[in-house]
Write a protein that holds these residues in place. Structure first.
Motif, short mmCIF file in Angstrom:
data_model
loop_
_atom_site.label_atom_id
_atom_site.label_comp_id
_atom_site.label_asym_id
_atom_site.label_seq_id
_atom_site.Cartn_x
_atom_site.Cartn_y
_atom_site.Cartn_z
N PHE A 405 36.72 41.66 53.81
CA PHE A 405 37.37 42.82 54.42
C PHE A 405 36.39 43.98 54.29
O PHE A 405 36.30 44.63 53.26
N GLY A 406 35.62 44.19 55.36
CA GLY A 406 34.53 45.14 55.27
C GLY A 406 33.49 44.61 54.30
O GLY A 406 33.11 43.44 54.34
N LYS A 407 33.03 45.46 53.39
CA LYS A 407 32.06 45.03 52.39
C LYS A 407 32.72 44.32 51.23
O LYS A 407 32.04 43.75 50.38
N GLN A 408 34.04 44.36 51.16
CA GLN A 408 34.75 43.76 50.04
C GLN A 408 34.93 42.25 50.24
O GLN A 408 34.95 41.75 51.37
N GLN A 409 35.08 41.55 49.13
CA GLN A 409 35.42 40.14 49.13
C GLN A 409 36.66 39.96 48.26
O GLN A 409 36.61 40.19 47.05
N ARG A 410 37.78 39.59 48.89
CA ARG A 410 39.03 39.47 48.17
C ARG A 410 39.26 38.01 47.80
O ARG A 410 39.31 37.14 48.67
N PRO A 411 39.40 37.69 46.51
CA PRO A 411 39.54 36.29 46.07
C PRO A 411 40.76 35.62 46.68
O PRO A 411 41.82 36.24 46.85
N VAL A 412 40.62 34.34 47.02
CA VAL A 412 41.74 33.52 47.49
C VAL A 412 41.75 32.23 46.68
O VAL A 412 40.69 31.74 46.28
N PRO A 413 42.92 31.65 46.46
CA PRO A 413 42.99 30.46 45.60
C PRO A 413 42.52 29.19 46.29
O PRO A 413 42.03 28.26 45.63
N SER A 414 42.64 29.12 47.63
CA SER A 414 42.24 27.91 48.36
C SER A 414 42.22 28.23 49.84
O SER A 414 42.68 29.29 50.27
N ALA A 415 41.69 27.32 50.62
CA ALA A 415 41.65 27.46 52.08
C ALA A 415 42.08 26.14 52.69
O ALA A 415 41.41 25.12 52.53
N ALA A 416 43.24 26.18 53.38
CA ALA A 416 43.78 24.96 53.97
C ALA A 416 43.20 24.74 55.36
O ALA A 416 42.56 25.62 55.95
#
Length: 747
Positions: A405-416
């Motif tokens: 999200f822009g320069k940010q990286q937001r953690p996610v638990p998994s990608a289906a």
């Protein structure tokens, strides 16, 4: 979409998805959409408007660090244009919409192709304020490519706030230029409403009216407000509404619907919306919408809600997307992948970047299975060794997963399956690689990549830069599969093959700013050849008697030119043992080594026959090294006895252009000393022009053809042979080479 078949997205449902389900947790809650359009059409502004409308950003329309959502790279901020693929995920009515913003400039078409690979549908962004420039040939080409694979498409008309904007004219142009044989398949769903004209006579767009529902959507307050239309509005909409209904019915699966409509029956709006959504998802109907950024302090830009409703309600889910074909690592076909989170893991790296803080980041599209952090996956290569990308067949442990999200990286638990995610610490994987399970490694068929045809020769700026150049170039090429790295063995130059000047500028800037390597662009050298213009004889004498072991070797040779493509032939005609048999290979070795070094300007000598006719040897002082030296001296001496001709490489090229540009292209090729071999139809109003052109004349052809054909031309090139260079041009080149050699000696 508004009015009939779907609940309003703000109420918590879109496309039948419950708002309680985490967006992106299942394939049916995901939409992957790529924005396509020429530079300046307003794609990045549209991304920010969508983020603002969904509440992803505040009213300022910027992320917390104050940067842009998609153009956050420092080069993009400095150049004020997109140069790479960017992902901006937003949520609307329980649906995760992965918006892929692509560069509009032709030099970065590789980023566009990656976006098309990762997406399930395309939004074509067209500016309504182009002063008659139209949609653009490059945009039409991408539209046709999407049509060939059945990708759903819609059109978004932007820049409605401009005084020169004309939505109706732009929509009509889209229908005629993009609709092809069926212009009624590209029609507007809404028409803009104008407020009072200002002092300059310009009447701003304040809202939209739905052609199906007849409802008015007023954005003048900064929030979308639905209202009843005035009594004078319905007659103005009748013609456009009837055309839209007929276009939708023509694509309906209900074959009785047209007869009922023509018979005077009023078709329910809900039925029309449902048929519209199905036609959009199938890729047979392409709605035209309008959009404008939100005013200062407003939350919703004009048309953003309608666009989000179209994306979530009309565009297909990943479940409806056919995944690319896969094979095992031996090339044997494997069953077609299904978009199943519980299936075997199959994902693809569609973009690679290097972040100065977190290292390499890989944007990955998951086609099957579920990707989880810290698991070990198999990385399968992509088969582009000709571009400096090695094949991969390794296991690698992936790092954290995140959503950008822009320069940010937001953690996610998994990608289906069906989702897009950023993966950290994939140190071996490059763009185009396949990620799969360790036990059942797979390899996806690669997507089409344009050939880089603009050569840029570079040199390290200093000794410190030279030490870092190799690593910096390898990392640069790993990020961009449209770039090819060449270390030319003939010219000894390091060459980056790029798609255009802007592509080259960005590559050199990234080397400097991201990898700390300063390089200088130098003139690209074409690998010429030398040959003898007539027969010659010479004697090579290498005799030294200066104390210690002496050196003695004498050989006499005859040189004669051969036809083009003959190479270097060596013939032994020594009689009587004048040159001992053990030293004849030494003479040949010395001659061939000198031929490779050149005899005039340092270019390899070809197309000659060298005959060793006589010589002398010494019982003690003759040696292998002495006869190698004598052979080389003999060839150099022979070169002083006759003219040396320069041979230049000639390429066979094929130029694919619209029929309207065939004449100008042929004329241009003839002006480049080319031999036009003819042209042939290439389908859909295009022709293929074939010609043979000296390579020295097409160094910048990638740039010149784009200008000549208004961005619609493409070409390929293949080496054909070397041919004699015209005497006048050869003399000029000799003069330049001699000046360069003198400058080098002076240093």
């Amino acid at each position: 979409m508004s009015g009939g078949g779907k609940k309003d997205a703000a109420s918590g449902a879109a496309g039948g998805v419950s708002a309680a389900a985490p967006a992106g947790s299942r394939p049916e809650t995901v939409r992957n959409v790529v924005l396509v359009g020429h530079s300046g059409a307003g794609k990045t502004t549209l991304v920010e408007a969508l983020a603002l409308a969904t509440g992803a950003v505040g009213r300022a329309g910027r992320v917390e660090d104050g940067g842009s959502l998609s153009d956050h790279d420092e080069i993009e901020q400095r150049q004020q244009r997109s140069v790479q693929l960017s992902l901006v995920p937003v949520e609307w009515g329980g649906v995760r919409v992965n918006v892929l913003d692509t560069p509009g400039y032709a030099d970065f078409v590789g980023e566009l192709r990656a976006g098309l690979r990762a997406a399930d549908a395309a939004l074509f962004v067209v500016s309504a304020a182009q002063d008659g420039e139209g949609i653009g040939g490059a945009t039409r080409m991408v539209w046709d490519e999407c049509a060939a694979v059945g990708m759903p498409r819609a059109v978004v008309v932007t820049h409605l706030e401009s005084a020169r904007a004309g939505f109706e004219e732009t929509a009509a142009q889209c229908a005629s230029e993009l609709g092809g044989d069926d212009p009624d398949a590209v029609l507007p769903l809404y028409l803009p409403l104008h407020g009072p004209a200002g002092p300059d006579g310009h009447a701003p767009v304040t809202g939209l009216v739905g052609l199906l529902t007849g409802r008015v959507y007023d954005y003048s307050s900064g929030e979308r407000v639905e209202a009843e239309p005035g009594p004078d509005l319905a007659p103005q909409l009748a013609e456009d509404r009837n055309r839209l209904i007929e276009g939708i019915i023509a694509e309906s699966e209900d074959e009785t619907l047209m007869d009922r409509y023509l018979g005077g029956e009023s078709i329910d709006v809900g039925t029309l919306v449902a048929d519209l959504e199905r036609a959009v998802a199938r890729g047979t109907f392409h709605p035209v919408l309008a959009a404008a950024p939100a005013a200062e302090g407003a939350r919703q830009g004009l048309g953003t809600v309608e666009l989000l409703e179209l994306v979530t309600g009309g565009f297909p889910t990943p479940l409806e997307r056919t995944a690319p074909p896969v094979t095992d690592l031996d090339g044997h076909p494997r069953p077609q992948l299904a978009c199943d989170p519980e299936g075997p893991l199959a994902a693809e790296v569609v973009k690679t970047t290097s972040d100065p803080y977190v290292g390499r980041l890989s944007l990955v599209r998951v086609f099957s299975g579920t990707l989880r952090p810290d698991e070990t996956v198999h990385v399968s290569g992509h088969g582009m060794e000709d571009r400096g990308h090695e094949d991969h067949d390794v296991d690698e442990r992936i790092g954290a997963l995140s959503s950008p999200f822009g320069k940010q990286q937001r953690p996610v638990p998994s990608a289906a399956a069906g989702d897009l995610v950023c993966v950290a610490k994939l140190t071996r994987a490059e763009t185009g690689d396949t990620l799969s399970g360790q036990d059942h490694p797979l390899l996806m068929a690669p997507w089409q990549m344009p050939d880089p045809l603009l050569p840029v020769a570079i040199e390290a700026h200093s000794k410190a830069d030279e030490d870092k150049l190799s690593q910096g170039l390898s990392r640069l090429v790993a990020e961009d599969p449209t770039m090819r790295l060449e270390q030319n063995p003939d010219t000894h130059q390091v060459v980056l093959w790029c798609l255009g000047e802007a592509h080259a500028d960005v590559a050199l800037e990234r080397l400097r700013s991201r990898y700390g390597v300063q390089v200088d662009a130098v003139a690209h050298k074409v690998p010429l050849r030398e040959t003898f213009g007539q027969p010659a004889t010479a004697r090579g004498r290498h005799v030294k008697q200066s104390g210690g072991h002496g050196q003695f070797a004498i050989c006499e040779i005859e040189v004669e030119p051969l036809p083009v493509g003959s190479g270097v032939e060596f013939v032994d005609k020594v009689v009587g043992g004048a040159v001992p048999r053990q030293f004849i290979p030494s003479v040949e070795k010395g001659i061939r080594a000198q031929a490779a070094r050149g005899v005039a300007l340092g270019f390899p000598v070809v197309d000659i026959r060298v005959t060793l006719s006589d010589g002398k040897a010494h019982s003690v002082d003759s040696s292998d090294a002495a006869f190698q030296t004598a052979g080389a001296l003999a060839l150099r001496e022979a070169a002083t006895e006759c003219p040396i001709h320069l041979l230049e490489p000639v390429d066979e090229i094929g130029v694919l252009v619209p029929d309207a540009y065939v004449g100008p292209v042929m004329s241009d090729l003839s002006g480049r000393r080319g031999r036009v071999l003819g042209s042939e139809p290439a389908g859909q109003g295009h022709s293929m022009v074939r010609a043979e052109v000296p390579e020295i004349e097409i160094g910048r052809y990638a740039v010149d053809l784009r200008s000549l054909s208004h961005g619609t031309g493409r070409f390929s090139r293949h080496y054909a042979r070397h041919e004699p260079m015209p005497a006048q041009l050869a003399a000029k080149l000799r003069h330049l080479e001699e000046e360069e050699q003198q400058t080098a000696r002076a240093r």
